[in-house]
Scaffold this motif. Structure first.
Motif, PDB file in Angstrom:
ATOM      1  N   TYR A 191      44.492  50.330  27.856  1.00  0.00           N
ATOM      2  CA  TYR A 191      44.804  50.406  26.427  1.00  0.00           C
ATOM      3  C   TYR A 191      43.577  50.072  25.586  1.00  0.00           C
ATOM      4  N   VAL A 192      42.861  49.024  25.961  1.00  0.00           N
ATOM      5  CA  VAL A 192      41.650  48.661  25.218  1.00  0.00           C
ATOM      6  C   VAL A 192      40.629  49.792  25.291  1.00  0.00           C
ATOM      7  N   ALA A 193      40.463  50.386  26.486  1.00  0.00           N
ATOM      8  CA  ALA A 193      39.534  51.516  26.625  1.00  0.00           C
ATOM      9  C   ALA A 193      39.978  52.681  25.747  1.00  0.00           C
ATOM     10  N   SER A 194      41.281  52.937  25.695  1.00  0.00           N
ATOM     11  CA  SER A 194      41.802  54.031  24.863  1.00  0.00           C
ATOM     12  C   SER A 194      41.541  53.764  23.382  1.00  0.00           C
ATOM     13  N   LEU A 195      41.671  52.517  22.954  1.00  0.00           N
ATOM     14  CA  LEU A 195      41.393  52.174  21.547  1.00  0.00           C
ATOM     15  C   LEU A 195      39.954  52.517  21.176  1.00  0.00           C
ATOM     16  N   ILE A 196      39.034  52.146  22.051  1.00  0.00           N
ATOM     17  CA  ILE A 196      37.611  52.439  21.787  1.00  0.00           C
ATOM     18  C   ILE A 196      37.400  53.948  21.680  1.00  0.00           C
ATOM     19  N   VAL A 197      37.973  54.691  22.627  1.00  0.00           N
ATOM     20  CA  VAL A 197      37.809  56.150  22.645  1.00  0.00           C
ATOM     21  C   VAL A 197      38.452  56.780  21.416  1.00  0.00           C
ATOM     22  N   ILE A 198      39.636  56.310  21.014  1.00  0.00           N
ATOM     23  CA  ILE A 198      40.321  56.873  19.851  1.00  0.00           C
ATOM     24  C   ILE A 198      39.525  56.645  18.581  1.00  0.00           C
ATOM     25  N   ALA A 199      38.973  55.447  18.427  1.00  0.00           N
ATOM     26  CA  ALA A 199      38.167  55.154  17.231  1.00  0.00           C
ATOM     27  C   ALA A 199      36.965  56.093  17.155  1.00  0.00           C
ATOM     28  N   ILE A 200      36.292  56.299  18.284  1.00  0.00           N
ATOM     29  CA  ILE A 200      35.151  57.222  18.306  1.00  0.00           C
ATOM     30  C   ILE A 200      35.628  58.650  18.053  1.00  0.00           C
ATOM     31  N   GLY A 201      36.771  59.015  18.653  1.00  0.00           N
ATOM     32  CA  GLY A 201      37.300  60.364  18.489  1.00  0.00           C
ATOM     33  C   GLY A 201      37.658  60.695  17.058  1.00  0.00           C
ATOM     34  N   PHE A 202      38.252  59.733  16.335  1.00  0.00           N
ATOM     35  CA  PHE A 202      38.554  59.961  14.922  1.00  0.00           C
ATOM     36  C   PHE A 202      37.275  60.216  14.125  1.00  0.00           C
ATOM     37  N   CYS A 203      36.238  59.446  14.422  1.00  0.00           N
ATOM     38  CA  CYS A 203      34.976  59.603  13.685  1.00  0.00           C
ATOM     39  C   CYS A 203      34.305  60.947  13.979  1.00  0.00           C
ATOM     40  N   LEU A 204      34.540  61.496  15.155  1.00  0.00           N
ATOM     41  CA  LEU A 204      33.941  62.785  15.526  1.00  0.00           C
ATOM     42  C   LEU A 204      34.764  63.979  15.053  1.00  0.00           C
ATOM     43  N   SER A 205      36.017  63.752  14.688  1.00  0.00           N
ATOM     44  CA  SER A 205      36.895  64.839  14.253  1.00  0.00           C
ATOM     45  C   SER A 205      36.633  65.203  12.797  1.00  0.00           C
ATOM     46  N   HIS A 206      37.251  66.273  12.321  1.00  0.00           N
ATOM     47  CA  HIS A 206      37.079  66.667  10.920  1.00  0.00           C
ATOM     48  C   HIS A 206      38.372  67.284  10.398  1.00  0.00           C
ATOM     49  N   PRO A 207      38.507  67.415   9.078  1.00  0.00           N
ATOM     50  CA  PRO A 207      39.750  67.955   8.515  1.00  0.00           C
ATOM     51  C   PRO A 207      40.037  69.368   9.022  1.00  0.00           C
ATOM     52  N   ALA A 208      41.301  69.652   9.238  1.00  0.00           N
ATOM     53  CA  ALA A 208      41.692  70.990   9.673  1.00  0.00           C
ATOM     54  C   ALA A 208      41.664  71.951   8.495  1.00  0.00           C
ATOM     55  N   PRO A 209      41.258  73.195   8.705  1.00  0.00           N
ATOM     56  CA  PRO A 209      41.285  74.175   7.610  1.00  0.00           C
ATOM     57  C   PRO A 209      42.720  74.489   7.199  1.00  0.00           C
ATOM     58  N   ARG A 210      42.895  74.917   5.968  1.00  0.00           N
ATOM     59  CA  ARG A 210      44.236  75.230   5.476  1.00  0.00           C
ATOM     60  C   ARG A 210      44.883  76.374   6.246  1.00  0.00           C
ATOM     61  N   ASP A 211      44.082  77.319   6.696  1.00  0.00           N
ATOM     62  CA  ASP A 211      44.613  78.465   7.442  1.00  0.00           C
ATOM     63  C   ASP A 211      44.395  78.283   8.942  1.00  0.00           C
ATOM     64  N   ALA A 212      44.549  77.037   9.422  1.00  0.00           N
ATOM     65  CA  ALA A 212      44.298  76.736  10.824  1.00  0.00           C
ATOM     66  C   ALA A 212      45.234  77.522  11.747  1.00  0.00           C
ATOM     67  N   THR A 213      44.707  77.924  12.891  1.00  0.00           N
ATOM     68  CA  THR A 213      45.503  78.625  13.891  1.00  0.00           C
ATOM     69  C   THR A 213      46.591  77.697  14.424  1.00  0.00           C
ATOM     70  N   PRO A 214      47.818  78.172  14.563  1.00  0.00           N
ATOM     71  CA  PRO A 214      48.878  77.313  15.115  1.00  0.00           C
ATOM     72  C   PRO A 214      48.543  76.860  16.528  1.00  0.00           C
ATOM     73  N   ALA A 215      48.859  75.618  16.831  1.00  0.00           N
ATOM     74  CA  ALA A 215      48.584  75.061  18.152  1.00  0.00           C
ATOM     75  C   ALA A 215      49.700  75.440  19.121  1.00  0.00           C
ATOM     76  N   LEU A 216      49.315  75.778  20.353  1.00  0.00           N
ATOM     77  CA  LEU A 216      50.308  76.052  21.379  1.00  0.00           C
ATOM     78  C   LEU A 216      51.013  74.763  21.790  1.00  0.00           C
ATOM     79  N   ILE A 217      50.243  73.664  21.874  1.00  0.00           N
ATOM     80  CA  ILE A 217      50.797  72.357  22.230  1.00  0.00           C
ATOM     81  C   ILE A 217      50.612  71.418  21.044  1.00  0.00           C
ATOM     82  N   GLN A 218      51.710  70.855  20.577  1.00  0.00           N
ATOM     83  CA  GLN A 218      51.674  69.909  19.471  1.00  0.00           C
ATOM     84  C   GLN A 218      51.910  68.503  20.029  1.00  0.00           C
ATOM     85  N   PHE A 219      50.893  67.664  19.894  1.00  0.00           N
ATOM     86  CA  PHE A 219      50.945  66.331  20.467  1.00  0.00           C
ATOM     87  C   PHE A 219      51.803  65.393  19.619  1.00  0.00           C
ATOM     88  N   GLY A 220      52.478  64.464  20.290  1.00  0.00           N
ATOM     89  CA  GLY A 220      53.224  63.421  19.591  1.00  0.00           C
ATOM     90  C   GLY A 220      52.281  62.394  18.972  1.00  0.00           C
TER      91      GLY A 220
END
Length: 317
Positions: free
Chosen positions: A140-169
């Motif tokens: 869990y602690v390792a996942s927290l570190i990875v998630i924090a880094i992952g959020f910082c590396l991500s960016h806003p989705a475009p308004r016309d984004a392609t629908p996802a085949l898999i929608q995560f919970g």
């Protein structure tokens, strides 16, 4: 996850874990390369079914294999941190156990998780609590570190984004990490509704998988980590929980996520029966607190619908 099993040949002690790890590096890097390519294209992680089997694409574009390293290394970091939490607890209590086995598989992550196999008797419930809880706590602690880094590396989705085949919970951990990052460094995280409305970097997906694996391991039954923890607290409650969980999980599979049916059936396997562990020495306050922490981690990582539109009823319709 930990399993009790007697193994004999010393070759399995080192060669087999290393071989499985090498294969898992290949499979997780392959699926990670597809995730990264979609991220670069400003698309969801999984757009079509072919994204879940990237080998034809990689054979046509072998240079793209290097795109998967960020996903592979972060996911393996989480898995190995989890399993070495179990392994170190075993060593502290003088329990013989194998090195972690990372299991390659044709899944969303390129792996079926990881296990260690316990090869000697667990001396008491204090040791059982430590062995059960330090794996998911470390993961869990390792996942927290990875998630924090992952959020910082991500960016806003475009308004016309392609629908996802898999929608995560969206387990609770994602929301509070996003909230905390917004308070500490709002300029580093993408503007959006937490995990749902951003284009997710593969590192963030690896963190999500880490949470998912933690929640599955903390199911309080059988020889899962949650089963070890509950048995250390009360063998009677463990017995009741292990009897009730299979039908409950199968029902959840009908209405929420079809995978719960598989987990319900897994708990019915005779090998999942928990061996008897001596009551003495009894749990002290520190170990009881660890049990409460494990319950909190389960609440923070669990989601009845880890994947949207994936119940048995949905597929039947």
């Amino acid at each position: 996850m930990t399993l009790r099993k007697h193994l004999g040949h010393p070759l399995r002690e080192y060669a087999l874990p290393l071989l499985l790890l090498c294969i898992s590096i290949v499979t997780t890097t392959a699926i990670g390369a597809r995730f990264m390519q979609n991220f670069v294209n400003n698309q969801p992680s999984v757009v079509t079914e072919t994204d879940l089997w990237p080998w034809p694409w990689l054979l046509q574009h072998p240079a793209n294999f290097r795109l998967g390293w960020s996903f592979s290394l972060t996911l393996l970091f989480i898995l190995l941190t989890h399993e070495f939490g179990h392994y170190i607890a075993c060593r502290v209590h003088g329990i013989r156990a194998t090195l972690p086995w990372v299991l390659p598989a044709p899944t969303l992550s390129g792996t079926a998780g990881a296990v260690i196999q316990i090869r000697s008797r667990i001396p008491g419930r204090r040791a059982l609590m430590d062995v059960g809880v330090y794996g998911p706590l470390g993961g869990y602690v390792a996942s927290l570190i990875v998630i924090a880094i992952g959020f910082c590396l991500s960016h806003p989705a475009p308004r016309d984004a392609t629908p996802a085949l898999i929608q995560f919970g969206r387990p609770l951990t994602l929301d509070w990490v996003y909230w905390l990052l917004n308070r500490i460094a709002p300029h580093l995280v993408p503007v959006g509704n937490s995990f749902l409305h951003i284009t997710r970097h593969p590192v963030l997906i690896a963190g999500w998988i880490g949470l998912f694996i933690t929640s599955l391991n903390l199911i309080p039954g059988g020889q899962l980590d949650g089963g070890h923890i509950l048995y250390a607290i009360s063998p009677r409650l463990h017995r009741i929980s292990t009897l009730l969980l299979p039908p409950v999980l199968i029902i959840c599979g009908v209405f929420f996520w079809i995978g719960w049916i598989a987990w319900g059936l897994i708990l019915l396997i005779p090998a999942m029966r928990h061996p008897r562990v001596e009551a003495e020495p009894t749990l002290n306050r520190g170990r009881k607190a660890l049990g409460l922490i494990a319950l909190l981690l389960f609440a923070l990582t669990f989601s009845l619908t880890p994947f949207a539109d994936s119940s048995l009823l949905y597929y039947l319709h």
